[in-house]
Scaffold this motif. Structure first.
Motif, PDB file in Angstrom:
ATOM      1  N   LYS A  97      41.771  36.744  42.052  1.00 27.92           N
ATOM      2  CA  LYS A  97      42.295  37.795  42.939  1.00 27.92           C
ATOM      3  C   LYS A  97      41.167  38.516  43.691  1.00 27.92           C
ATOM      4  O   LYS A  97      41.259  39.695  43.997  1.00 27.92           O
ATOM      5  N   GLU A  98      40.085  37.783  43.989  1.00 23.04           N
ATOM      6  CA  GLU A  98      38.929  38.394  44.638  1.00 23.04           C
ATOM      7  C   GLU A  98      39.223  38.683  46.105  1.00 23.04           C
ATOM      8  O   GLU A  98      39.705  37.826  46.838  1.00 23.04           O
ATOM      9  N   LYS A  99      38.907  39.907  46.508  1.00 20.39           N
ATOM     10  CA  LYS A  99      39.128  40.369  47.878  1.00 20.39           C
ATOM     11  C   LYS A  99      37.886  41.087  48.369  1.00 20.39           C
ATOM     12  O   LYS A  99      37.217  41.792  47.595  1.00 20.39           O
ATOM     13  N   THR A 129      26.496  43.308  54.536  1.00 24.68           N
ATOM     14  CA  THR A 129      26.949  43.379  53.148  1.00 24.68           C
ATOM     15  C   THR A 129      28.451  43.134  53.062  1.00 24.68           C
ATOM     16  O   THR A 129      29.185  43.279  54.049  1.00 24.68           O
ATOM     17  N   VAL A 130      28.871  42.787  51.860  1.00 21.89           N
ATOM     18  CA  VAL A 130      30.286  42.685  51.527  1.00 21.89           C
ATOM     19  C   VAL A 130      30.443  43.215  50.110  1.00 21.89           C
ATOM     20  O   VAL A 130      29.579  42.986  49.254  1.00 21.89           O
ATOM     21  N   ILE A 131      31.510  43.957  49.892  1.00 25.22           N
ATOM     22  CA  ILE A 131      31.848  44.384  48.534  1.00 25.22           C
ATOM     23  C   ILE A 131      33.095  43.624  48.114  1.00 25.22           C
ATOM     24  O   ILE A 131      34.138  43.707  48.779  1.00 25.22           O
ATOM     25  N   TRP A 132      32.951  42.865  47.034  1.00 25.50           N
ATOM     26  CA  TRP A 132      34.049  42.087  46.475  1.00 25.50           C
ATOM     27  C   TRP A 132      34.663  42.851  45.315  1.00 25.50           C
ATOM     28  O   TRP A 132      33.963  43.508  44.555  1.00 25.50           O
ATOM     29  N   ARG A 133      35.985  42.701  45.172  1.00 25.76           N
ATOM     30  CA  ARG A 133      36.684  43.225  44.001  1.00 25.76           C
ATOM     31  C   ARG A 133      37.540  42.089  43.458  1.00 25.76           C
ATOM     32  O   ARG A 133      38.354  41.515  44.186  1.00 25.76           O
ATOM     33  N   GLY A 134      37.317  41.756  42.186  1.00 20.41           N
ATOM     34  CA  GLY A 134      38.064  40.663  41.588  1.00 20.41           C
ATOM     35  C   GLY A 134      38.267  40.885  40.101  1.00 20.41           C
ATOM     36  O   GLY A 134      37.622  41.734  39.497  1.00 20.41           O
ATOM     37  N   LYS A 135      39.169  40.099  39.545  1.00 21.76           N
ATOM     38  CA  LYS A 135      39.503  40.226  38.125  1.00 21.76           C
ATOM     39  C   LYS A 135      38.814  39.103  37.351  1.00 21.76           C
ATOM     40  O   LYS A 135      39.123  37.928  37.533  1.00 21.76           O
ATOM     41  N   GLY A 137      39.642  39.698  32.480  1.00 17.87           N
ATOM     42  CA  GLY A 137      40.667  40.716  32.271  1.00 17.87           C
ATOM     43  C   GLY A 137      40.372  42.076  32.884  1.00 17.87           C
ATOM     44  O   GLY A 137      41.180  42.989  32.770  1.00 17.87           O
ATOM     45  N   PHE A 138      39.230  42.219  33.551  1.00 20.39           N
ATOM     46  CA  PHE A 138      38.853  43.502  34.147  1.00 20.39           C
ATOM     47  C   PHE A 138      38.592  43.346  35.634  1.00 20.39           C
ATOM     48  O   PHE A 138      38.003  42.351  36.060  1.00 20.39           O
ATOM     49  N   TYR A 139      38.996  44.348  36.417  1.00 17.79           N
ATOM     50  CA  TYR A 139      38.638  44.366  37.829  1.00 17.79           C
ATOM     51  C   TYR A 139      37.214  44.903  37.950  1.00 17.79           C
ATOM     52  O   TYR A 139      36.891  45.950  37.392  1.00 17.79           O
ATOM     53  N   ILE A 140      36.385  44.147  38.643  1.00 20.00           N
ATOM     54  CA  ILE A 140      35.007  44.574  38.856  1.00 20.00           C
ATOM     55  C   ILE A 140      34.675  44.485  40.346  1.00 20.00           C
ATOM     56  O   ILE A 140      35.327  43.750  41.093  1.00 20.00           O
ATOM     57  N   THR A 141      33.673  45.248  40.754  1.00 15.22           N
ATOM     58  CA  THR A 141      33.190  45.164  42.131  1.00 15.22           C
ATOM     59  C   THR A 141      31.767  44.629  42.119  1.00 15.22           C
ATOM     60  O   THR A 141      31.020  44.787  41.152  1.00 15.22           O
ATOM     61  N   HIS A 142      31.423  43.981  43.225  1.00 18.86           N
ATOM     62  CA  HIS A 142      30.122  43.329  43.376  1.00 18.86           C
ATOM     63  C   HIS A 142      29.725  43.441  44.842  1.00 18.86           C
ATOM     64  O   HIS A 142      30.436  42.926  45.711  1.00 18.86           O
ATOM     65  N   LYS A 143      28.637  44.141  45.110  1.00 16.39           N
ATOM     66  CA  LYS A 143      28.160  44.284  46.487  1.00 16.39           C
ATOM     67  C   LYS A 143      26.993  43.330  46.720  1.00 16.39           C
ATOM     68  O   LYS A 143      25.997  43.372  45.990  1.00 16.39           O
ATOM     69  N   SER A 144      27.142  42.475  47.729  1.00 14.05           N
ATOM     70  CA  SER A 144      26.097  41.513  48.086  1.00 14.05           C
ATOM     71  C   SER A 144      25.621  41.752  49.511  1.00 14.05           C
ATOM     72  O   SER A 144      26.397  42.180  50.366  1.00 14.05           O
ATOM     73  N   ARG A 145      24.355  41.431  49.731  1.00  9.08           N
ATOM     74  CA  ARG A 145      23.765  41.483  51.066  1.00  9.08           C
ATOM     75  C   ARG A 145      23.174  40.106  51.383  1.00  9.08           C
ATOM     76  O   ARG A 145      22.589  39.469  50.502  1.00  9.08           O
ATOM     77  N   ILE A 146      23.312  39.679  52.628  1.00 14.06           N
ATOM     78  CA  ILE A 146      22.639  38.464  53.088  1.00 14.06           C
ATOM     79  C   ILE A 146      21.198  38.864  53.394  1.00 14.06           C
ATOM     80  O   ILE A 146      20.940  39.609  54.341  1.00 14.06           O
TER      81      ILE A 146
END
Length: 150
Positions: free
Chosen positions: A35-37, A52-58, A61-70
């Motif tokens: 369910k990553e968005k 950058t992009v901030i991803w939110r996915g499960k 069992g937990f929703y987590i966020t991950h910020k990446s930069r090119i």
């Protein structure tokens, strides 16, 4: 530090594969099982150097966020995304593209470190490395399907 290396052979030009690899919409399609968005930064289309992009996915069992930069981009040959904020101690994903006899050889090199000392290392050995390998394999399967249709 854990390193995952993958090689995927795709019957498409490296320009097509390179652009598919940095396409946020295609990534969301491949990451649908978690369910990553993309929720902030570049949330659609192609991501470029410095963006950058901030991803939110499960995951687990937990929703987590991950910020990446090119952080590096050499058009149609190589790019790097690196975590700026997230659950890892460090996270660097290098993407390599070579054209050979009508095929693109796409190589992924993912290097990451887990936090929490020995507990993080144990979690990595037991669960995380396999999870990330499967995540990348699914991503690359979708990239191959999308790229070979163009």
């Amino acid at each position: 530090m854990t390193t995952i290396n993958l090689t995927t052979k795709i019957k498409a030009s490296k320009q097509i594969v390179f652009d598919a690899s940095r396409n946020i919409d295609i990534h969301q399609q491949s990451a649908s099982p978690t369910k990553e968005k993309a929720i902030a930064g570049v949330t659609s289309g192609l991501i470029n150097l410095g963006e950058t992009v901030i991803w939110r996915g499960k995951h687990f069992g937990f929703y987590i966020t991950h910020k990446s930069r090119i952080t590096v981009m050499n058009l149609y040959y190589y790019f790097v995304d690196e975590m700026e904020e997230g659950k890892f101690k460090s996270f660097k994903h290098e993407h390599f593209f070579e054209e050979e006899n009508g095929f693109t050889i796409m190589k992924d090199k993912l290097q990451y470190e887990t936090p929490f000392g020995i507990f993080g290392e144990l979690f990595d050995i037991l669960f995380l490395e396999k999870h990330l390998m499967n995540f990348l394999l699914e991503r690359n399967k979708v990239l191959k399907e999308v790229s070979e249709k163009k």
